[in-house]
Design a protein around this motif. Structure first.
Motif, PDB file in Angstrom:
ATOM      1  N   GLN A  21      -3.083 -11.451  27.151  1.00  0.00           N
ATOM      2  CA  GLN A  21      -2.435 -10.682  26.086  1.00  0.00           C
ATOM      3  C   GLN A  21      -2.370  -9.193  26.425  1.00  0.00           C
ATOM      4  N   VAL A  22      -3.448  -8.656  26.989  1.00  0.00           N
ATOM      5  CA  VAL A  22      -3.447  -7.233  27.346  1.00  0.00           C
ATOM      6  C   VAL A  22      -2.456  -6.979  28.477  1.00  0.00           C
ATOM      7  N   TYR A  23      -2.370  -7.907  29.424  1.00  0.00           N
ATOM      8  CA  TYR A  23      -1.399  -7.756  30.520  1.00  0.00           C
ATOM      9  C   TYR A  23       0.029  -7.771  29.982  1.00  0.00           C
ATOM     10  N   ALA A  24       0.314  -8.656  29.038  1.00  0.00           N
ATOM     11  CA  ALA A  24       1.655  -8.685  28.445  1.00  0.00           C
ATOM     12  C   ALA A  24       1.960  -7.369  27.745  1.00  0.00           C
ATOM     13  N   TYR A  25       0.931  -6.729  27.197  1.00  0.00           N
ATOM     14  CA  TYR A  25       1.134  -5.457  26.494  1.00  0.00           C
ATOM     15  C   TYR A  25       1.388  -4.307  27.457  1.00  0.00           C
ATOM     16  N   ALA A  69      -8.979  -2.741  23.827  1.00  0.00           N
ATOM     17  CA  ALA A  69      -8.306  -2.830  25.126  1.00  0.00           C
ATOM     18  C   ALA A  69      -6.929  -2.184  25.079  1.00  0.00           C
ATOM     19  N   PHE A  70      -6.180  -2.399  23.984  1.00  0.00           N
ATOM     20  CA  PHE A  70      -4.863  -1.775  23.869  1.00  0.00           C
ATOM     21  C   PHE A  70      -4.984  -0.255  23.934  1.00  0.00           C
ATOM     22  N   LEU A  97      11.255  -9.457  31.880  1.00  0.00           N
ATOM     23  CA  LEU A  97      10.576  -9.570  30.593  1.00  0.00           C
ATOM     24  C   LEU A  97       9.624  -8.399  30.378  1.00  0.00           C
ATOM     25  N   LEU A  98       8.869  -8.025  31.413  1.00  0.00           N
ATOM     26  CA  LEU A  98       7.940  -6.906  31.271  1.00  0.00           C
ATOM     27  C   LEU A  98       8.682  -5.596  31.050  1.00  0.00           C
ATOM     28  N   LEU A  99       9.829  -5.431  31.711  1.00  0.00           N
ATOM     29  CA  LEU A  99      10.640  -4.238  31.482  1.00  0.00           C
ATOM     30  C   LEU A  99      11.129  -4.190  30.040  1.00  0.00           C
ATOM     31  N   ALA A 100      11.574  -5.335  29.533  1.00  0.00           N
ATOM     32  CA  ALA A 100      12.061  -5.384  28.154  1.00  0.00           C
ATOM     33  C   ALA A 100      10.933  -5.105  27.169  1.00  0.00           C
ATOM     34  N   LEU A 101       9.753  -5.669  27.409  1.00  0.00           N
ATOM     35  CA  LEU A 101       8.611  -5.395  26.536  1.00  0.00           C
ATOM     36  C   LEU A 101       8.226  -3.920  26.599  1.00  0.00           C
ATOM     37  N   GLY A 102       8.296  -3.344  27.796  1.00  0.00           N
ATOM     38  CA  GLY A 102       7.940  -1.938  27.944  1.00  0.00           C
ATOM     39  C   GLY A 102       8.870  -1.004  27.212  1.00  0.00           C
TER      40      GLY A 102
END
Length: 628
Positions: A21-25, A69-70, A97-102
């Motif tokens: 979850q932290v990695y996805a964030y 953690a966040f 996906l990570l770019l879009a989340l970022g």
């Protein structure tokens, strides 16, 4: 169960999902790992309270760890390079996906992760983030809209599955042992160290003082001290000015092209600088065909500049990208990756027109010509990608079919851009004189796994036809679907093996006849001679088909040769009962022991004409055949 055992048990049970979850964030494996380590260390200091939480599924403990953690990731992100540039363990297909989340606001990103990955309902997720139910609903709606606009499937099942696949990036990540985290988080450990350190320092200072006092009172100790040597001449004290070596020169955005240099692309119209990004401030790929930025996971710098010329709704545009990697080898891999993304563009509605190598500019350089169609019409795009040492220089120029960017002019701009970085990048500059620069047609990198066949990226595009081409998977047929009544090419009967065929169609296209499309058949013969004999037999059939069948007429018969590939191209016209003519454009090509037949049945409003078929489609079929 002791307090330490309870902590260790929770650590082992929750570590994997929380790291996920932290990695996805944060999008960075290293930052996520360190942030979660800090959070677990802090959790031990608060374990007297956390350990009393009685929730069976650890939800409250998870929320406490996540929040810590966040927050910790914000400290880990304070580097000059963004997370997506240094996430070495991030799989290429996860970067979009990570770019879009970022691109989401932090609270919105948390809501997406909590709802679609952690499995919380929206009210619970909103309370954890610290917003009301209405605010959470609105924020999540905006977040999914943003993700959708960036090409992410936001249906609940698809988005959850995409987030879950990020766990693959964490296979090699390990958060420290719980026993070590407990030692580091022990609130009594640090004062003990301070007391011990102070006592040691006091003892050392006291010992030195006692020793000095004893020597002053002891005459024997004084006699045993070595006497200083008499100076024979006065000492000359010379001072050398401290010199610091000059810093090594670095590549900067000053190496990017100016609007004046961009004017070389088309001197008939003035060009202007539209935008120039700061280092690593770009988050959007420079082209639809590019999946992620930067091209190298260990990029050191990334700058992008946009230029525009002309007036009206469709001015010509150009984008320059300068990417600097750690090593020439990293730049070489990034160059290959970027070229493959352009040459194998996975976006519908694109056609690869040309692929050329450029000798004489940098260590390696290529140029591609692409075309794409949308509701506004046809658009031509010319791309040049060069590498010099550790630097990667890319130009993407966009024009219209009526006013495309000239290839020689783009070569001139590319050579200037490479010369501005080659020495600092420890690479090769442009040869002199410039006339030694050569453009050479080359086979494009394979666009998919169907070696030997054309792909949808090779299909022709036409204005007004925005529906995408679709291709069937190559498979066996009882009869050759690419054969016509004129050629009657029967691969299997002639002894060919591995005979496969695939078709290309545009489903649901308006105003196109049902017969419109292209079909290709490949077959491998026992020897090159057997393949050549088959070619001769089919050619003989075509030559005499006009005499056999009065409704058939062979109007054109061209010999073609592309490197080691040789063949024939025919235009066969069939008269129908409705007094209409049905045209078949047929190419028969041989590469060593393999033969391909390519048959195109055009329509009046969607036809390459014979010259276009011979100049663009057939050469690409020859290149793909040689890649078999």
């Amino acid at each position: 169960m002791s307090r330490a055992d309870a902590y260790d048990a929770y650590f082992h049970e929750s570590r994997g999902r929380l790291l996920h979850q932290v990695y996805a964030y944060v999008g960075n494996t290293e930052v996520a790992n360190q942030a979660l380590t800090d959070a677990f260390t802090a959790a031990w200091r608060h374990w007297p309270e956390l350990g009393e939480l009685s929730d069976a599924d650890s939800a409250s403990k998870d929320a406490w760890i996540r929040a810590r953690a966040f927050r910790a990731t914000e400290r880990g992100q304070r580097s000059r390079r963004p997370w997506y540039a240094i996430a070495r363990e991030t799989a290429d297909d996860h970067r979009p996906l990570l770019l879009a989340l970022g691109a989401l606001e932090p609270d919105a990103r948390k809501l997406v992760i909590l709802c679609y990955l952690a499995g919380l309902d929206l009210p619970t997720a909103g309370r954890e983030v610290g917003v009301t139910d209405d605010a959470a609903t609105e924020a999540l709606h905006r977040a999914t809209a943003t993700l959708s606009s960036r090409g992410i499937d936001v249906s609940p099942a698809a988005l959850t599955a995409a987030l879950q696949r990020l766990n693959h990036d964490l296979i090699n990540e390990q958060v420290g042992r719980p026993s070590r985290l407990r030692r580091e988080g022990n609130p009594r450990r640090r004062p003990h160290l301070l007391v011990a350190g102070a006592a040691s320092l006091a003892l050392a200072v006291g010992a030195l003082a006692i020793t000095a006092a004893q020597e002053e009172d002891d005459p024997i100790a004084q006699l045993e001290r070595p006497m200083p040597e008499p100076e024979t001449e006065p000492r000359r004290i010379t001072s050398r000015p401290e010199t610091t070596p000059p810093p090594e020169p670095e590549l900067t955005e000053g190496q990017l092209a100016s609007a004046k240099e961009a004017t070389i692309l088309d001197g008939s119209r003035p060009w202007k600088l539209v935008d120039s990004s700061a280092d690593f401030s770009i988050t959007e790929p420079i082209d639809d065909c590019v999946s992620s930025m930067p091209s190298s996971p260990d990029a050191q710098h990334l700058w992008v500049r946009d230029f525009s010329s002309g007036k009206g709704a469709h001015p010509s545009k150009a984008t320059q990208m300068l990417e600097v990697t750690q090593t020439p080898e990293s730049a070489r891999r990034a160059h290959r990756r970027l070229v493959e993304q352009f040459a194998g563009c996975a976006v519908e509605g694109h056609q690869l027109l040309e692929f050329r190598s450029i000798s004489g500019i940098g260590d390696q350089a290529v140029m591609l010509a692409l075309r794409h169609v949308d509701e506004e019409g046809l658009h031509d795009e010319r791309v040049a990608v060069a590498r010099s040492g550790e630097a990667l220089v890319t130009w993407v120029t966009r024009g219209t079919t009526a006013h495309p960017v000239d290839a020689p002019r783009l070569v001139r701009v590319l050579s200037r851009s490479v010369d501005s970085v080659c020495r600092l990048a420890q690479g090769t500059c442009t040869v002199e004189p410039a006339k030694l620069i050569k453009l050479q047609d080359e086979p494009a990198p394979p666009a998919d796994k169907t070696r030997g066949f054309l792909t949808t990226l090779d299909m022709p595009l036409f204005e007004g036809l925005t529906r995408p081409w679709m291709a069937t998977a190559p498979r066996e047929f009882a009869a050759n679907p690419a054969a016509t009544e004129c050629d009657q090419a029967d691969f299997a009967a002639a002894g060919a093996e591995d005979v496969l065929s695939r078709s290309f169609v545009i489903p649901h296209a308006r105003r196109l006849p049902t017969y419109y499309g292209m079909t290709q058949t490949n077959g491998r013969f026992a020897s090159p001679k057997a393949a050549a004999d088959f070619m001769a037999d089919v050619t003989s059939e075509v030559k005499g088909c006009g005499d056999r069948l009065r409704t058939l007429n062979v109007e054109l018969n061209d010999k073609v040769k592309f490197g080691d590939v040789t063949g024939r191209v025919w235009r066969i016209e069939v008269s129908t009962a409705a007094n209409e003519a049905l045209v078949f454009r047929v190419a028969l090509l041989r590469y060593r022991d393999t033969v391909t037949q390519l048959t195109y049945t055009p329509a009046a409003r969607a036809d390459t004409e014979h010259d276009g078929y011979v100049a663009v489609i057939v050469p690409r079929a020859a290149q793909r055949l040689a890649q078999r």
